[in-house]
Design a protein around this motif. Structure first.
Motif, PDB file in Angstrom:
ATOM      1  N   ARG A   1      68.681  41.663  12.388  1.00 51.22           N
ATOM      2  CA  ARG A   1      68.140  40.657  13.314  1.00 51.22           C
ATOM      3  C   ARG A   1      66.629  40.629  13.242  1.00 51.22           C
ATOM      4  NH1 ARG A   1      71.640  38.879  17.974  1.00 51.22           N
ATOM      5  NH2 ARG A   1      73.611  38.875  16.901  1.00 51.22           N
ATOM      6  N   VAL A   2      66.086  39.503  13.653  1.00 45.40           N
ATOM      7  CA  VAL A   2      64.637  39.393  13.748  1.00 45.40           C
ATOM      8  C   VAL A   2      64.261  39.387  15.219  1.00 45.40           C
ATOM      9  CG1 VAL A   2      64.466  38.137  11.581  1.00 45.40           C
ATOM     10  CG2 VAL A   2      64.586  36.842  13.711  1.00 45.40           C
ATOM     11  N   PRO A   3      63.067  39.876  15.570  1.00 48.13           N
ATOM     12  CA  PRO A   3      62.026  40.360  14.670  1.00 48.13           C
ATOM     13  C   PRO A   3      62.334  41.762  14.131  1.00 48.13           C
ATOM     14  CG  PRO A   3      61.374  40.736  16.945  1.00 48.13           C
ATOM     15  CD  PRO A   3      62.669  39.984  16.992  1.00 48.13           C
TER      16      PRO A   3
ATOM     17  N   ALA B   1      62.413  31.810  16.582  1.00 50.25           N
ATOM     18  CA  ALA B   1      63.307  32.853  17.112  1.00 50.25           C
ATOM     19  C   ALA B   1      62.470  33.885  17.850  1.00 50.25           C
ATOM     20  CB  ALA B   1      64.079  33.486  15.960  1.00 50.25           C
ATOM     21  N   ARG B   2      63.123  34.946  18.311  1.00 51.25           N
ATOM     22  CA  ARG B   2      62.400  35.948  19.108  1.00 51.25           C
ATOM     23  C   ARG B   2      61.196  36.544  18.359  1.00 51.25           C
ATOM     24  NH1 ARG B   2      67.882  36.763  20.384  1.00 51.25           N
ATOM     25  NH2 ARG B   2      68.441  37.427  22.490  1.00 51.25           N
TER      26      ARG B   2
ATOM     27  N   TYR C   1      71.504  39.327   5.763  1.00 51.10           N
ATOM     28  CA  TYR C   1      72.426  40.477   5.741  1.00 51.10           C
ATOM     29  C   TYR C   1      72.375  41.250   4.431  1.00 51.10           C
ATOM     30  CZ  TYR C   1      74.022  38.394   9.991  1.00 51.10           C
ATOM     31  OH  TYR C   1      74.042  37.893  11.267  1.00 51.10           O
TER      32      TYR C   1
ATOM     33  N   GLU D   1      65.000  39.676  28.059  1.00 51.94           N
ATOM     34  CA  GLU D   1      66.153  39.724  27.174  1.00 51.94           C
ATOM     35  C   GLU D   1      67.450  39.341  27.889  1.00 51.94           C
ATOM     36  OE1 GLU D   1      65.237  39.097  24.034  1.00 51.94           O
ATOM     37  OE2 GLU D   1      66.986  40.320  23.546  1.00 51.94           O
TER      38      GLU D   1
ATOM     39  N   GLU E   1      63.792  45.123  17.461  1.00 51.50           N
ATOM     40  CA  GLU E   1      63.844  44.922  18.907  1.00 51.50           C
ATOM     41  C   GLU E   1      62.473  44.435  19.381  1.00 51.50           C
ATOM     42  OE1 GLU E   1      66.356  44.740  21.011  1.00 51.50           O
ATOM     43  OE2 GLU E   1      67.810  45.387  19.535  1.00 51.50           O
ATOM     44  N   SER E   2      62.440  43.180  19.784  1.00 54.10           N
ATOM     45  CA  SER E   2      61.153  42.581  20.148  1.00 54.10           C
ATOM     46  C   SER E   2      60.444  43.362  21.256  1.00 54.10           C
ATOM     47  CB  SER E   2      61.338  41.118  20.539  1.00 54.10           C
ATOM     48  OG  SER E   2      62.245  40.999  21.606  1.00 54.10           O
TER      49      SER E   2
HETATM   50  N1  LIG Z   1      67.360  42.209  21.478  1.00 54.54           N
HETATM   51  C1  LIG Z   1      66.873  41.776  20.181  1.00 54.54           C
HETATM   52  C2  LIG Z   1      67.632  40.525  19.758  1.00 54.54           C
HETATM   53  C3  LIG Z   1      67.255  40.064  18.372  1.00 54.54           C
HETATM   54  C4  LIG Z   1      68.065  38.845  17.965  1.00 54.54           C
HETATM   55  O1  LIG Z   1      69.211  38.659  18.362  1.00 54.54           O
HETATM   56  N2  LIG Z   1      67.445  37.974  17.155  1.00 54.54           N
HETATM   57  C5  LIG Z   1      68.119  36.785  16.697  1.00 54.54           C
HETATM   58  C6  LIG Z   1      67.137  35.637  16.523  1.00 54.54           C
HETATM   59  S1  LIG Z   1      66.420  35.149  18.062  1.00 54.54           S
HETATM   60  C7  LIG Z   1      68.743  37.043  15.345  1.00 54.54           C
HETATM   61  O2  LIG Z   1      68.153  37.676  14.505  1.00 54.54           O
HETATM   62  N3  LIG Z   1      69.963  36.550  15.116  1.00 54.54           N
HETATM   63  C8  LIG Z   1      70.616  36.711  13.860  1.00 54.54           C
HETATM   64  C9  LIG Z   1      71.957  36.109  13.847  1.00 54.54           C
HETATM   65  O3  LIG Z   1      72.370  35.550  14.867  1.00 54.54           O
HETATM   66  O4  LIG Z   1      72.615  36.205  12.807  1.00 54.54           O
HETATM   67  C10 LIG Z   1      65.364  41.547  20.266  1.00 54.54           C
HETATM   68  O5  LIG Z   1      64.859  41.337  21.367  1.00 54.54           O
HETATM   69  O6  LIG Z   1      64.692  41.620  19.227  1.00 54.54           O
END
Ligand SMILES: N[C@@H](CCC(=O)N[C@@H](CS)C(=O)NCC(=O)O)C(=O)O
Length: 225
Positions: free
Chosen positions: A58-60, A11-12, A46, A107, A71-72
């Motif tokens: 969300r990650v990271p 993932a990101r 969560y 992004e 926020e990456s």
């Molecule tokens: N804009 C955020 C986006 C972070 C994001 O959406 N990460 C995804 C993984 S790539 C996530 O954690 N998704 C959790 C989910 O869909 O439940 C960043 O750049 O860190």
């Protein structure tokens, strides 16, 4: 000192693992990075520690000393400013606007991949992917690649000064994009991807991650309407 990354395989958060490798941040801090790994979409994301670090769960999400940052792009900029200014461009620097532009462009691209992942990988019957939404998102994703390919026509990296945090942000996308858009028509992107894949820091991260477990096929064509 706390040094902990909340992570999902491929993932990101890969961007942060890669940057940490590239900077040699563990050696610089004299601390081993603790990686807390989640399954995407699992309730641990969560209900556990993650929401305390990323309010969006969300990650990271990174804990470093007494700082918590998600926020990456923000993490990449912060770590570069603190520990590796040579990978960034300071305010007033010659390529500052390009640097910011490509960090955030990454992004735009990643959010389109995320929409496609949602439709093609996450949906379970009786929910059905929407061919028209997928077609539009593939077209939009392709359009971002046209812009990237043009940018790379006369330079090896996104900035003239060389490899930077913008490449870390964008480089990760090129792992996922080919599941939806074939890169053959973008020779500059293919060459750029090969340069990234030849980097020892990137290779160490890929070795750590192992075989990807997210995509079930090599390519996801737009479904028939
Ligand atoms: N804009 C955020 C986006 C972070 C994001 O959406 N990460 C995804 C993984 S790539 C996530 O954690 N998704 C959790 C989910 O869909 O439940 C960043 O750049 O860190």
């Amino acid at each position: 000192m706390t040094f902990r990354l909340h992570h999902v395989q491929y993932a990101r958060s890969i961007r942060i693992l890669w940057l940490i490798e590239e900077i040699g941040l563990e050696e610089k801090l004299g601390r081993t990075l603790e990686v807390v790994e989640y399954q995407i979409g699992s309730k641990q994301m969560y209900e556990g520690e993650l929401p305390k670090v990323s309010t969006a769960s969300r990650v990271p999400a990174l804990e470093i000393g007494n700082k918590r940052i998600s926020e990456s792009g923000a993490i990449v900029q912060y770590l570069i400013e603190e520990f590796a200014p040579e990978l960034g461009v300071d305010p007033g620097g010659a390529e500052r606007t390009d640097y910011l532009q490509w960090i955030h462009y990454s992004e735009t691209m990643a959010s389109l991949v995320e929409q496609l992942n949602l439709q093609m990988v996450f949906l379970r019957p009786p929910a059905k992917p929407s061919p028209i939404v997928i077609k539009l998102n593939v077209a939009r994703l392709r359009h971002t690649l046209v812009g990237l390919d043009a940018r790379l026509a006369d330079r090896d990296w996104l900035l003239d000064k060389g490899f930077s945090g913008a490449d870390i942000m964008l480089g990760f996308n090129l792992f996922a994009v080919p599941y939806y858009v074939k890169l053959d028509e973008f020779p500059n992107i293919l060459a750029y991807k090969a340069r990234i894949e030849a980097m020892p820091s990137y290779q160490r991260v890929i070795e750590r991650e192992g075989e990807q477990r997210f995509y079930q096929q090599d390519f996801y064509p737009v479904p028939e309407e």
